[in-house]
Write an enzyme that holds these catalytic residues in place. Structure first.
Site, short mmCIF file in Angstrom:
data_model
loop_
_atom_site.label_atom_id
_atom_site.label_comp_id
_atom_site.label_asym_id
_atom_site.label_seq_id
_atom_site.Cartn_x
_atom_site.Cartn_y
_atom_site.Cartn_z
N ARG A 1 0.83 -1.21 0.00
CA ARG A 1 0.00 0.00 0.00
C ARG A 1 0.87 1.26 0.00
NH1 ARG A 1 -3.88 -2.15 4.66
NH2 ARG A 1 -1.81 -2.15 5.60
N ARG B 1 2.10 -16.12 6.32
CA ARG B 1 1.13 -16.88 7.10
C ARG B 1 0.33 -17.78 6.17
NH1 ARG B 1 3.68 -16.00 10.96
NH2 ARG B 1 3.13 -14.93 12.88
N GLU C 1 -1.93 -25.22 9.79
CA GLU C 1 -0.79 -25.83 10.47
C GLU C 1 -1.10 -26.15 11.93
OE1 GLU C 1 1.96 -22.45 9.56
OE2 GLU C 1 2.53 -22.66 11.64
N HIS D 1 7.70 -24.29 9.37
CA HIS D 1 7.62 -22.95 9.99
C HIS D 1 8.93 -22.59 10.71
CE1 HIS D 1 4.52 -19.79 11.44
NE2 HIS D 1 5.73 -19.25 11.38
#
Ligand code: NAP
Length: 321
Positions: free
Chosen positions: A180, A240, A269, A287
């Site tokens: 953004r 994520r 997960e 992760h």
């Protein structure tokens, strides 16, 4: 002086615990590597002044209410904080903090580990060797993507996205990004160009995700976005899991509508979306983004510094609420 009790939901490097204890805090720890169950957590929070949580703990109104009026701070052992209901914290005058910055390099490096592994088909080669199926060098074996001259697309150009983009200079890649706000560092140091999301999807040879998980970004990569990508694209997710609709991803990979995926995080997960692990065209890590010795030590110290500041009545160094 009142001694405060601080509950930490997992075993972490001792730097932060030592700091808390040196400041007369009673450290209560779930001294284990697996997450406590919700019931175990609810049973242990009453009366704590501080709660140090991992990304796998849901911090909602019920948990905050179970802790009671003594709770002053929730210190998340992560930079992402999609597990915390910040409005519920604010409504109860509970501060919330995270651990930005100290995990940027570790996570950017891991994104590159996935980019290189997928581009050069490292796990497939490793499996070939281990299974004894390699019969020798051949010109057409496991051909991958040449990075020099290819385009790296970044969705999200904050701390980690920018660090990933800056590393692309050494590989001679073109960098485009969607964010953004403008990333001056990416534009000035990597010659990056800010583009609309659809152009990012269409032009990237490697597309790497670095936005936080919010209601707006959940499933931002789904069936409709996958068809807009090049059939040769490599999709990397170290942000994520729920940013990607993984059922749609499995379909796209199976039908070879996209080439490869390199994932560190998963939609459900630690469970895997059915079919994902059956594909040769994916590189899968458990992760590990921030998993370096130095970063985890710094995260441990950082959560303790945030807790101590709030218990002293000071502004915490890394507030999110
Ligand atoms: P950050 O500095 O806050 O960067 C996030 C970037 O995303 C910001 O530049 C933000 O910029 C942009 N953004 C947010 N919403 C957006 C949207 N809807 N569309 C486009 N851009 C958007 O955070 P960070 O430190 O780089 O960390 C990024 C994420 O990585 C974390 O939230 C976390 O979930 C994940 N992470 C994962 C691991 C791991 O172990 N795999 C480790 C560390 C972090 P604008 O607001 O200007 O758009």
């Amino acid at each position: 002086m009142t001694r405060h009790r601080v509950l930490i939901t997992r075993r972490v490097p001792p730097s932060g615990l030592d700091l808390l204890q040196a400041n007369d805090v009673d450290v209560d720890i779930f001294d284990q590597d697996n997450p406590p169950t919700r019931d175990e957590l609810l049973a242990r929070v009453p009366g704590v002044a501080g709660l140090i949580t991992m990304l796998s703990e849901r911090v909602d109104a019920d948990l905050l209410d179970a802790a009671g009026k003594s709770l002053k701070i929730v210190a998340n052992f992560a930079v992402g904080y999609d597990n915390i209901d910040l409005d519920a914290c604010r409504a109860r005058n509970i501060r919330a903090t995270n651990t930005p910055g100290v995990l940027t390099d570790a996570t950017a490096d891991l994104a590159w580990a996935l980019i290189l592994s997928a581009a050069r088909r490292v796990p497939e080669g490793d499996r070939l060797m281990r299974t004894g199926k390699w019969t020798g060098w051949t010109p057409m074996q496991l051909l991958g993507l040449q990075l020099r001259g290819a385009t790296l697309g970044l969705f999200g150009a904050g701390r980690i996205g920018t660090a990933v983009g800056l590393r692309a200079v050494g590989f001679g890649m073109n960098v485009i990004y969607t964010n953004r706000s403008r990333s001056a560092a990416l534009e000035e140091q990597a010659g990056a160009r800010r583009v609309e999301f659809d152009e990012l999807l269409a032009e990237s040879d490697v597309l790497s995700l670095h936005v936080p998980l919010t209601p707006e970004t959940r499933h931002r990569i789904g069936a409709a976005e996958l068809v807009k990508m090049k059939p040769t694209v490599i999709l990397i997710n170290t942000a994520r899991g729920p940013l990607v609709d993984e059922a749609a991803l499995v379909d796209a990979l199976r039908e070879r509508r996209i080439a490869m995926a390199g994932f560190d995080v998963y939609e459900h997960e630690p469970r895997m979306t059915p079919g994902l692990a059956d594909l040769d065209s994916v590189v899968l890590l458990p992760h590990l983004g921030s998993a370096t010795v130095l970063t985890r030590l710094q995260m441990s110290t950082m959560v303790a510094e945030n807790v101590l500041a709030v218990l002293r009545g000071d502004e915490p160094p890394n507030p999110i609420a």
